[in-house]
Design an enzyme around this catalytic site. Structure first.
Site, PDB file in Angstrom:
ATOM      1  N   SER A   1       0.865  -1.250   0.171  1.00  0.00           N
ATOM      2  CA  SER A   1      -0.106   0.029   0.156  1.00  0.00           C
ATOM      3  C   SER A   1       0.920   1.283  -0.079  1.00  0.00           C
ATOM      4  CB  SER A   1      -0.917  -0.006   1.267  1.00  0.00           C
ATOM      5  OG  SER A   1      -2.109   1.137   1.256  1.00  0.00           O
TER       6      SER A   1
ATOM      7  N   ASP B   1      -9.025  -4.315  -6.482  1.00  0.00           N
ATOM      8  CA  ASP B   1      -8.596  -3.209  -5.020  1.00  0.00           C
ATOM      9  C   ASP B   1      -9.093  -1.929  -5.275  1.00  0.00           C
ATOM     10  OD1 ASP B   1      -6.818  -1.822  -3.470  1.00  0.00           O
ATOM     11  OD2 ASP B   1      -5.193  -2.944  -3.860  1.00  0.00           O
TER      12      ASP B   1
ATOM     13  N   HIS C   1      -7.354  -5.124  -1.754  1.00  0.00           N
ATOM     14  CA  HIS C   1      -6.258  -4.522  -0.941  1.00  0.00           C
ATOM     15  C   HIS C   1      -6.168  -5.123   0.447  1.00  0.00           C
ATOM     16  CE1 HIS C   1      -3.844  -1.015  -1.150  1.00  0.00           C
ATOM     17  NE2 HIS C   1      -3.895  -0.972   0.409  1.00  0.00           N
TER      18      HIS C   1
END
Length: 180
Positions: free
Chosen positions: A25, A108, A143
């Site tokens: 991330s 995501d 994610h």
């Protein structure tokens, strides 16, 4: 990260062949810039759903909240910071980059999958080493959120298998012809 890795190598605690870095991330900003600024320091780099193109991240994923978190493209000071953070724009032709595994989730909601894919494509086009550069797309997850526990453990297994392969651990080396 670069200074710490340099220190460990200079004090003979390790060598570049034995250093693997992992982040995801927003941590992808650090991993991507570390590997583009000092590719000689790392044996392997693993980035999960990483923000690797901060100049374009405002246009994907979480949209306007990215501008609040990282900076606004329309502000000249923020733009300079975003450019400095942008690993994609720091890939250089003819550089020997470390072995790299980049993951992304097709669904995501935070880092659009084209960002890691674009980074990998440019890395492949410019890399002068024989180190593998791999892109793994998760077609069920995003994610790291709503994926089954078994799948998350499998993803962690892939990450560690890649790292151990690149670090030269004998039980993780391919045997025979891996092209078949």
């Amino acid at each position: 990260m670069i200074a710490c890795t340099d220190y460990l190598i200079n004090k003979n605690y390790t060598s570049p062949k034995k250093v693997t870095i992992l982040g995801g991330s927003a941590g992808g900003i650090l991993m991507g810039r570390a590997m583009t600024e000092r590719p000689d320091l790392f044996g392997a780099v693993i980035i999960e759903s990483g923000v690797l193109n901060t100049l374009r991240n405002e246009l994907g994923g979480v949209g306007k909240s990215a501008a609040q978190e990282y900076g606004n493209l329309n502000n000249s000071a923020d733009f300079k910071g975003l450019l400095e953070m942008d690993a994609y724009h720091h890939i250089k032709k003819g550089v020997k980059y470390p072995a790299t595994l980049i993951t992304s989730g097709i669904n995501d909601p935070r880092v659009a999958p084209w960002i890691p894919a674009k980074f990998v494509a440019k890395l492949l086009a410019n890399n002068s080493s024989n180190n593998p550069i791999l892109l793994k797309i998760d077609y069920a997850g995003g994610h790291g959120g709503d994926i089954p526990t078994v799948q998350r453990y499998a993803n962690i297994g892939d990450i560690f298998a890649f790292a151990l392969w690149q670090l030269g651990v004998s039980d993780y080396q391919p045997t025979g012809d891996i092209t078949k």
